[in-house]
Design a protein around this motif. Structure first.
Motif, PDB file in Angstrom:
ATOM      1  N   SER A  65      12.489 -24.183  -5.134  1.00 13.86           N
ATOM      2  CA  SER A  65      11.794 -22.893  -5.171  1.00 13.86           C
ATOM      3  C   SER A  65      11.268 -22.566  -3.783  1.00 13.86           C
ATOM      4  O   SER A  65      10.890 -23.455  -3.019  1.00 13.86           O
ATOM      5  CB  SER A  65      10.652 -22.903  -6.188  1.00 13.86           C
ATOM      6  N   ILE A  66      11.271 -21.270  -3.477  1.00 13.15           N
ATOM      7  CA  ILE A  66      10.752 -20.769  -2.208  1.00 13.15           C
ATOM      8  C   ILE A  66       9.729 -19.698  -2.563  1.00 13.15           C
ATOM      9  O   ILE A  66      10.023 -18.780  -3.316  1.00 13.15           O
ATOM     10  CB  ILE A  66      11.873 -20.158  -1.339  1.00 13.15           C
ATOM     11  N   TYR A 108       2.218 -17.697   4.210  1.00 13.38           N
ATOM     12  CA  TYR A 108       2.843 -19.026   4.207  1.00 13.38           C
ATOM     13  C   TYR A 108       4.104 -19.030   3.345  1.00 13.38           C
ATOM     14  O   TYR A 108       4.105 -18.515   2.234  1.00 13.38           O
ATOM     15  CB  TYR A 108       1.877 -20.089   3.685  1.00 13.38           C
ATOM     16  N   LEU A 109       5.137 -19.637   3.881  1.00  5.11           N
ATOM     17  CA  LEU A 109       6.379 -19.842   3.143  1.00  5.11           C
ATOM     18  C   LEU A 109       6.390 -21.299   2.697  1.00  5.11           C
ATOM     19  O   LEU A 109       6.263 -22.203   3.524  1.00  5.11           O
ATOM     20  CB  LEU A 109       7.588 -19.563   4.031  1.00  5.11           C
ATOM     21  N   THR A 110       6.517 -21.522   1.380  1.00  5.33           N
ATOM     22  CA  THR A 110       6.507 -22.875   0.830  1.00  5.33           C
ATOM     23  C   THR A 110       7.846 -23.170   0.172  1.00  5.33           C
ATOM     24  O   THR A 110       8.304 -22.408  -0.673  1.00  5.33           O
ATOM     25  CB  THR A 110       5.374 -23.037  -0.204  1.00  5.33           C
ATOM     26  N   ILE A 111       8.444 -24.267   0.577  1.00  2.00           N
ATOM     27  CA  ILE A 111       9.700 -24.736  -0.018  1.00  2.00           C
ATOM     28  C   ILE A 111       9.357 -25.960  -0.861  1.00  2.00           C
ATOM     29  O   ILE A 111       8.764 -26.915  -0.361  1.00  2.00           O
ATOM     30  CB  ILE A 111      10.727 -25.137   1.057  1.00  2.00           C
ATOM     31  N   THR A 112       9.745 -25.933  -2.129  1.00  2.00           N
ATOM     32  CA  THR A 112       9.497 -27.063  -3.017  1.00  2.00           C
ATOM     33  C   THR A 112      10.820 -27.488  -3.648  1.00  2.00           C
ATOM     34  O   THR A 112      11.555 -26.658  -4.168  1.00  2.00           O
ATOM     35  CB  THR A 112       8.498 -26.690  -4.133  1.00  2.00           C
ATOM     36  N   ALA A 113      11.106 -28.773  -3.588  1.00  2.00           N
ATOM     37  CA  ALA A 113      12.315 -29.327  -4.203  1.00  2.00           C
ATOM     38  C   ALA A 113      11.903 -30.489  -5.099  1.00  2.00           C
ATOM     39  O   ALA A 113      11.096 -31.327  -4.712  1.00  2.00           O
ATOM     40  CB  ALA A 113      13.288 -29.806  -3.135  1.00  2.00           C
ATOM     41  N   GLY A 140       3.305 -15.596   8.884  1.00  2.00           N
ATOM     42  CA  GLY A 140       2.605 -14.345   9.149  1.00  2.00           C
ATOM     43  C   GLY A 140       2.822 -13.339   8.035  1.00  2.00           C
ATOM     44  O   GLY A 140       3.253 -13.675   6.928  1.00  2.00           O
ATOM     45  N   ASN A 141       2.557 -12.102   8.350  1.00  2.00           N
ATOM     46  CA  ASN A 141       2.659 -11.035   7.351  1.00  2.00           C
ATOM     47  C   ASN A 141       4.056 -10.443   7.326  1.00  2.00           C
ATOM     48  O   ASN A 141       4.296  -9.377   7.886  1.00  2.00           O
ATOM     49  CB  ASN A 141       1.621  -9.946   7.631  1.00  2.00           C
ATOM     50  N   ILE A 146      14.366 -15.242   8.081  1.00  3.41           N
ATOM     51  CA  ILE A 146      13.162 -14.419   8.053  1.00  3.41           C
ATOM     52  C   ILE A 146      13.256 -13.424   9.206  1.00  3.41           C
ATOM     53  O   ILE A 146      13.259 -13.822  10.373  1.00  3.41           O
ATOM     54  CB  ILE A 146      11.894 -15.286   8.223  1.00  3.41           C
ATOM     55  N   PRO A 147      13.359 -12.122   8.896  1.00  3.93           N
ATOM     56  CA  PRO A 147      13.448 -11.131   9.977  1.00  3.93           C
ATOM     57  C   PRO A 147      12.188 -11.134  10.838  1.00  3.93           C
ATOM     58  O   PRO A 147      11.075 -11.243  10.322  1.00  3.93           O
ATOM     59  CB  PRO A 147      13.578  -9.798   9.242  1.00  3.93           C
ATOM     60  N   LYS A 148      12.392 -11.041  12.141  1.00  2.57           N
ATOM     61  CA  LYS A 148      11.252 -10.944  13.046  1.00  2.57           C
ATOM     62  C   LYS A 148      10.609  -9.581  12.863  1.00  2.57           C
ATOM     63  O   LYS A 148      11.291  -8.583  12.683  1.00  2.57           O
ATOM     64  CB  LYS A 148      11.714 -11.088  14.499  1.00  2.57           C
TER      65      LYS A 148
END
Length: 127
Positions: free
Chosen positions: A50-51, A57-62, A92-93, A112-114
């Motif tokens: 899951s992302i 914050y971007l969290t990756i969980t496996a 960031g936002n 992730i687009p800048k």
């Protein structure tokens, strides 16, 4: 735009995040006006990843569950991991709708687009 602390935040998050069971190896780089995260998640099914993007914050969980027959085995060595692995990055936002992810052959790729840096310059009057 991702703040400069993007890379360092993940280091401190890993040290302080007690839920991280195993270090998820990630490469973070910038290319073609985007930030990219490539995460190694070998042996994990796509459905068990899951992302989440929340509050910058971007969290990756496996998660990898142990097989039912684990109890009947007498291991002389056990190196493979079962359980939950998690990484967190400050991004960031960003608009979470613009983040793209794909999974191929044990590698999760996130783009992730800048965002353009907003300069909020305000002249403060002195009373």
């Amino acid at each position: 735009m991702l703040p400069r602390k993007f890379y360092l935040d993940s280091i401190f998050d890993d040290l302080l995040n007690e839920e991280t069971s195993v270090d998820m190896k990630c490469d973070v780089y910038e290319k073609d006006g985007n930030y990219h995260i490539e995460a190694d998640v070998p042996g994990i099914d796509k459905k068990d990843i899951s992302i989440e993007c929340d509050d910058g914050y971007l969290t990756i969980t496996a998660t990898k569950e142990a097989k039912n027959d684990e109890e009947n085995k007498n291991y002389s060595k056990k190196e493979r991991f079962y359980g939950k692995s998690q990484r967190r990055f400050y991004v960031g936002n960003v608009d979470s709708e613009t983040i793209k992810a794909n999974f191929d052959n044990g590698v999760l790729n996130i783009t992730i687009p800048k965002q353009e840096e907003k300069k909020n310059t305000k002249l403060i009057s002195i009373d």
